[in-house]
Motif scaffolding. Structure first.
Motif, PDB file in Angstrom:
ATOM      1  N   VAL A 140      -4.080   5.758   3.916  1.00 55.28           N
ATOM      2  CA  VAL A 140      -3.203   5.672   2.739  1.00 55.28           C
ATOM      3  C   VAL A 140      -3.963   5.185   1.494  1.00 55.28           C
ATOM      4  O   VAL A 140      -3.872   5.822   0.436  1.00 55.28           O
ATOM      5  CB  VAL A 140      -1.944   4.820   3.035  1.00 55.28           C
ATOM      6  N   PRO A 141      -4.747   4.099   1.579  1.00 55.17           N
ATOM      7  CA  PRO A 141      -5.472   3.676   0.368  1.00 55.17           C
ATOM      8  C   PRO A 141      -6.466   4.744  -0.124  1.00 55.17           C
ATOM      9  O   PRO A 141      -6.598   4.951  -1.331  1.00 55.17           O
ATOM     10  CB  PRO A 141      -6.214   2.408   0.817  1.00 55.17           C
ATOM     11  N   GLN A 142      -7.103   5.428   0.819  1.00 58.77           N
ATOM     12  CA  GLN A 142      -8.040   6.477   0.399  1.00 58.77           C
ATOM     13  C   GLN A 142      -7.290   7.605  -0.324  1.00 58.77           C
ATOM     14  O   GLN A 142      -7.748   8.106  -1.352  1.00 58.77           O
ATOM     15  CB  GLN A 142      -8.761   7.047   1.633  1.00 58.77           C
ATOM     16  N   GLY A 150       4.441   9.071  -8.494  1.00 64.62           N
ATOM     17  CA  GLY A 150       5.732   8.968  -9.189  1.00 64.62           C
ATOM     18  C   GLY A 150       6.896   9.092  -8.220  1.00 64.62           C
ATOM     19  O   GLY A 150       7.941   9.651  -8.540  1.00 64.62           O
ATOM     20  N   ALA A 151       6.713   8.558  -7.017  1.00 67.25           N
ATOM     21  CA  ALA A 151       7.693   8.761  -5.940  1.00 67.25           C
ATOM     22  C   ALA A 151       8.595   7.554  -5.721  1.00 67.25           C
ATOM     23  O   ALA A 151       8.306   6.446  -6.175  1.00 67.25           O
ATOM     24  CB  ALA A 151       6.945   9.060  -4.644  1.00 67.25           C
ATOM     25  N   ILE A 162       0.833  -1.214   0.000  1.00 69.94           N
ATOM     26  CA  ILE A 162       0.000   0.000   0.000  1.00 69.94           C
ATOM     27  C   ILE A 162       0.868   1.264   0.000  1.00 69.94           C
ATOM     28  O   ILE A 162       0.474   2.291  -0.535  1.00 69.94           O
ATOM     29  CB  ILE A 162      -1.050   0.029   1.148  1.00 69.94           C
ATOM     30  N   ILE A 163       2.079   1.153   0.560  1.00 68.06           N
ATOM     31  CA  ILE A 163       3.028   2.279   0.504  1.00 68.06           C
ATOM     32  C   ILE A 163       3.509   2.444  -0.941  1.00 68.06           C
ATOM     33  O   ILE A 163       3.587   3.555  -1.478  1.00 68.06           O
ATOM     34  CB  ILE A 163       4.233   2.016   1.450  1.00 68.06           C
ATOM     35  N   GLU A 164       3.810   1.305  -1.576  1.00 69.46           N
ATOM     36  CA  GLU A 164       4.274   1.347  -2.972  1.00 69.46           C
ATOM     37  C   GLU A 164       3.189   1.903  -3.893  1.00 69.46           C
ATOM     38  O   GLU A 164       3.473   2.672  -4.814  1.00 69.46           O
ATOM     39  CB  GLU A 164       4.695  -0.055  -3.431  1.00 69.46           C
ATOM     40  N   ALA A 165       1.937   1.521  -3.624  1.00 72.51           N
ATOM     41  CA  ALA A 165       0.844   2.003  -4.479  1.00 72.51           C
ATOM     42  C   ALA A 165       0.730   3.526  -4.371  1.00 72.51           C
ATOM     43  O   ALA A 165       0.545   4.222  -5.379  1.00 72.51           O
ATOM     44  CB  ALA A 165      -0.474   1.331  -4.086  1.00 72.51           C
TER      45      ALA A 165
END
Ligand SMILES: Cc1cc2nc3c(=O)[nH]c(=O)nc-3n(C[C@H](O)[C@H](O)[C@H](O)COP(=O)(O)OP(=O)(O)OC[C@H]3O[C@@H](n4cnc5c(N)ncnc54)[C@H](O)[C@@H]3O)c2cc1C
Ligand SMILES: Cc1cc2nc3c(=O)[nH]c(=O)nc-3n(C[C@H](O)[C@H](O)[C@H](O)COP(=O)(O)OP(=O)(O)OC[C@H]3O[C@@H](n4cnc5c(N)ncnc54)[C@H](O)[C@@H]3O)c2cc1C
Lengths: 320, 262
Positions: free
Chosen positions: A308-310, A227-228, A218-221
């Protein structure tokens, strides 16, 4: 005008961004002469010329890949002797700092590491450093010899300034010392396709609160929606959830992006040491008392598994 | 066969304390507690492990250059299990830079006698990460630095360096200078027995004269670098903090959009 040696960090001829930043800074104190070593050295010339290198000194030999650090020191020393520069600038990677320090000792000079800015002064270049976990900003100079200074990534905005960039072969004779430490094997790191952590304009990091390697998805998403680059706290790295090369902090990378997003990270001093100079800081943490909130421009007190997902969804929607 | 290991350990102001500069722009050591630089504990640990895995006689000497209180750092290293300690202490050392520090350490290492030098990856105050490379240059021996894994066998040191682009296996013959990262393995806590034993272990004190170093080669006077100013970073202006009541992610997105990140 005085010449300034700039050590080129490149991968098989592809010049990394911190070197272009160095060329920009070098122009404040003189005319940049770039030194590119190893496989693909000559291929760096075009981009270096575009960013202000009046000359590009190149040399390739198997020693650069087969032995640790010293061959590069000896080549840089050969360039120093050929050019008699007013200063030598090296990117502040772990290896860059070692190269700079050994060169300084050989040429009877001092060394300043991890400068975050550089300007011309009456008594030579003045370097700005950010010290004690970024609690203080110092200005320093080299008092003896030719200044050798390493500069952190993201210390200057890259500016193009076309120059001749004439390629010249550098003559290097290695000493016995050059082959002291043999590299017996090398396993290249797999590319994630994401920006390089220290060079990224946005860094999204996760800590112990992420609670498991699988949850780093979820951090990667979130990172991918912006674009981080992805960072991690030492707690997350020590738990084996994310590789050490992504660790942000005193013993990891120090980053200085436009935007830093910390999720499930408390903000211990050693973590702050690596991210405190980020321009905008955002945190998501379920503990309203977490020290990270002292640093933020915007903080959300809440469960990262909700927030985070939101956030990622909302960014995707807005970006269409 | 015997193996003489010298571990360089630095005494530093506690990073969790209120670190600041003195009037002469050197580190103020009076107001903040000092301790053994945490990253040097990893160096001591690796020396102990090399000793435990060796059939040879291994002697571990811990070496520091620092003020009187730096003895505390040596005691900690001795209580972890090092055999003896050397403290280089001299009023003229005040304000020494990295080039000068490496000179003093190199002379002390040569005087002590060594087959292997082990350092931390960086101090927790200066954090330059250059002293081990400088020591290798001064001593004229190979540097095998930033190792996350290290071993010594038959006069050869081997290790793994995990860099950005690749993970590398390295090898050099002794004598050599090694530095280890905090990925090399958790450092042990001193046991009660270790703490008691440390009190009886020898601590030698050397000054500049013992090392045949002139006062003007070190200290503020001998320094190759000058600090002109040190300013406290202005406190960040208090940010906006919201509590998530179901819309926290969207509110954050709104903030990021306002800042042009989206
Ligand atoms: C010599 C030395 C060097 C070090 N170098 C580094 C370094 O380079 N980098 C580094 O990061 N650390 C470093 N450390 C470690 C540092 O001291 C801290 O231990 C570490 O940063 C803590 O990581 P963390 O914030 O992820 O974990 P914690 O401090 O445990 O914090 C976890 C946070 O997550 C929050 N949380 C938990 N669950 C959730 C949830 N579901 N949603 C939202 N929030 C949640 C908690 O409230 C807490 O604030 C070093 C330490 C030493 C001694
Ligand atoms: C905030 C700050 C910034 C500084 N910037 C500069 C600079 O740009 N240029 C410069 O020349 N000097 C600088 N100095 C001074 C420099 O830090 C000291 O001279 C220092 O002793 C050597 O560098 P380091 O602490 O960064 O060591 P590092 O190179 O980070 O240390 C690596 C290892 O070397 C060993 N070691 C280092 N010092 C000692 C010691 N005194 N005794 C025993 N072992 C030791 C330890 O094993 C340590 O883990 C700075 C100091 C501070 C506090």
């Amino acid at each position: 005008m005085a010449e300034v040696l700039v050590y080129v960090d490149h991968v098989d001829g592809a010049v990394r961004k911190p070197t272009l930043e160095l060329l920009t800074l070098a122009r404040r104190i003189g005319e940049p002469v770039a030194v590119a070593l190893g496989n693909g050295a000559a291929d760096t010339a075009a981009v270096l010329a575009e960013h202000g290198a009046v000359k590009v000194l190149t040399h390739d030999a198997s020693e650069y890949a087969d032995y640790l650090v010293v061959p590069k020191v000896e080549a840089l020393q050969a360039a120093y002797e050929a050019v008699s520069p007013a200063a030598v600038l090296v990117p502040s990677s772990a290896e860059g700092k070692e190269i700079a320090a050994r060169l300084a000792l050989r040429i009877g000079s001092g060394v300043i590491t991890d400068a975050i800015d550089l300007e011309a002064g009456d008594e030579g270049p003045v370097a700005t450093q950010s010290v004690f976990a970024a609690a203080f900003t110092t200005k320093s100079r080299i008092a003896k010899g030719t200044p050798v200074i390493t500069v952190k990534p993201n210390s200057a905005a890259v500016e193009a300034a076309p120059a001749a960039g004439a390629v010249e072969a550098l003559a290097v004779a290695f000493s016995e010392k050059a082959t002291g430490t043999k590299v017996t094997a090398r396993t290249p790191r797999e590319s994630t396709g994401r920006p390089e952590l220290t060079e990224a304009a946005i860094v999204v990091s996760g800590g112990r609160g992420v609670n498991g390697a699988e949850n780093f998805a979820i951090i990667e998403a979130l990172a991918d929606s912006l674009g981080a680059a992805v960072g991690a706290s030492r707690a997350a790295v020590d738990a084996g959830w994310y590789p050490h090369t992504n660790q942000v902090g005193q013993t990891g990378k120090s980053v200085s992006p436009q935007l830093y997003v910390a999720s499930g990270i408390s903000g211990a001093i050693q973590h702050r040491a690596g991210m405190q100079t980020s321009k905008t800081i955002v945190a998501i943490n379920k503990d309203a008392e977490a020290p990270i909130f002292d640093l933020v421009d915007y903080g959300v007190v809440g469960d990262l598994f909700d927030v985070v997902p939101q956030l990622t969804e909302e960014i995707k929607t807005r970006k269409g | 066969m015997s193996l003489r290991i010298v571990v360089t350990v630095k005494y530093v102001p506690d990073a969790t304390g209120d670190r600041h500069f003195a009037d002469d722009l050197t580190v103020d050591r009076d107001d903040v507690d000092g301790l053994l630089s945490e990253l040097d504990e990893y160096a001591v640990e690796q020396a102990l492990q090399i000793s435990e895995n060796s059939d040879d006689d291994v002697e571990i000497t811990v070496l520091t250059v620092g003020p009187e209180d730096a003895k505390d750092a040596l005691r900690k290293a001795l209580s972890m299990g090092a055999d003896k300690a050397i403290h280089v202490e001299d009023d003229d050392l005040h304000g020494t830079d990295a080039i000068g520090t490496s000179l003093v350490l190199a002379k002390a290492i040569e005087k002590a006698g060594y087959d292997l030098v082990i350092s931390g990856m960086a101090s927790t105050d200066g954090t330059m990460g250059v002293v081990p490379a400088l020591l290798a240059e001064r001593l004229g021996v190979p540097q095998v630095t930033l190792l996350s894994e290290v071993s010594v066998e038959d006069g050869t040191v081997k290790g793994r360096r995990d860099g950005d682009a690749a993970s590398e296996q390295l090898e050099a013959s002794l004598p050599a200078v090694v530095s280890v990262t905090d990925q090399s393995g958790e450092a042990r806590y001193p046991s009660f027995k270790g703490i008691m034993a440390a009190k009886k272990k020898p601590v030698e004190s050397w000054d500049l004269e013992d090392l045949e170093i002139e006062a003007d080669e070190v200290g503020l006077e001998g320094s190759y670098t000058v600090v002109d100013s040190a300013a406290e970073r202005p406190a960040r202006t208090a940010g906006t903090i919201v509590k998530d009541e179901g819309e926290g992610g969207k509110q954050l997105a709104e903030f990021l959009a306002g800042q042009k990140f989206i």
